[in-house]
Design an enzyme around this catalytic site. Structure first.
Site, short mmCIF file in Angstrom:
data_model
loop_
_atom_site.label_atom_id
_atom_site.label_comp_id
_atom_site.label_asym_id
_atom_site.label_seq_id
_atom_site.Cartn_x
_atom_site.Cartn_y
_atom_site.Cartn_z
N SER A 148 0.80 -1.09 -0.01
CA SER A 148 0.10 -0.15 -0.06
C SER A 148 0.76 1.37 -0.06
O SER A 148 1.96 1.23 0.45
CB SER A 148 -0.91 0.13 1.25
N TYR A 162 -1.47 -0.72 10.65
CA TYR A 162 -1.70 -0.96 9.27
C TYR A 162 -0.46 -0.28 8.55
O TYR A 162 0.14 -0.90 7.80
CB TYR A 162 -2.97 -0.21 8.72
#
Length: 262
Positions: A148, A162
């Site tokens: 990501s 995350y």
């Protein structure tokens, strides 16, 4: 060699975790369109079966929960019972967790780190023999870790585990690549930006607003993700090792000043 089949996946066997929806489903559909036989895995068997039926006979459902090492082993054994080799592994299954710093729970840390970092490593390890069976430096197998842009830059949300997990997976990709290239297995990372998905509800539900902060002035679409994934899976990227391909419309590398999060 002819350039006509540079992006072909004809005859290739692929496994895409988290392949029943979102980015995983895009990748599965793209691989099938290029001639691959694709196994998709999902924690929810019904969703996995539904997507396999939608994508056609070259898409096979292998439901499994890869959030644990035992689940990774179950999936690996299911794949190995059906195929003698594996050409492409896409480690796409992932999860996010957001909470204020003062309240961020251990469960939110462990759940994210286990699925986003631990599982890609151990699933690849368990499928190592299958990945290297027919692999060579002239015809390598591919492992693509879906990371990501949040592993490369901050978003304004308190998604501590995350951010940490995606940064870790980007660097783990390099470490795995350094080892597995010896076996004719190329490991790379694909880092998406704003794509409409269950995980990225901001892009899904407020795409026009999110697009204002992206240099390309739009969120990502099917072709953007499909093209990047096909490139990394195909012969076109056989000399790209350990790198992270950023697919975000310019947020990481071409944004000026403060922008809306993707």
């Amino acid at each position: 060699m002819s350039l006509n089949n540079l992006f072909s996946l004809e005859g290739r066997i692929a496994l895409v975790t988290g392949g029943s929806r979102g980015i995983g489903k895009i990748i599965a559909r793209a691989f099938i369109a290029q001639g691959a036989k694709v196994y998709i895995s999902s924690r929810k068997a019904a969703a996995c079966d539904e997507t396999a039926a939608e994508l056609g006979p070259n898409c096979i459902a292998l439901p499994a929960d890869v959030s644990t090492v035992a689940g990774c082993r179950e999936l690996a054994e299911a794949l190995m019972a059906r195929e003698q080799r594996l050409d492409i592994l896409v480690n796409n299954a992932g999860v996010a967790w957001g909470a204020p710093f003062e309240e961020f729970p251990e469960s939110g840390w462990d759940k994210v780190m286990n699925l986003n970092v631990k599982s890609p490593f151990f699933l690849t390890q368990m499928l190592h023999d299958h990945l290297k069976r027919d692999a060579s430096h002239d015809r390598p197998s591919k492992v693509i870790n879906i990371t990501s842009i949040d592993g490369l830059r901050l978003n304004p949300w308190e998604t501590y585990s995350y951010h940490a997990s995606k940064s870790a997976l980007i660097y783990l990709t390099k470490r795995m690549a350094a080892r597995l290239v010896k076996d004719g297995i190329i490991v790379t990372s694909l880092a998406p930006g704003a794509f409409a998905s269950e995980m990225n509800r901001a892009a899904r539900d407020h795409g026009d607003e999110v697009a204002k902060g992206i240099p390309m002035r739009r969120i990502g679409n099917f072709d953007d993700m499909a093209g990047a994934a096909i490139f990394l899976a195909s012969r076109a990227s056989d000399y790209v090792v350990g790198d992270t391909l950023v697919v975000d419309g310019g947020l990481v590398n071409a944004a000026l000043g403060t922008s809306i999060d993707a």
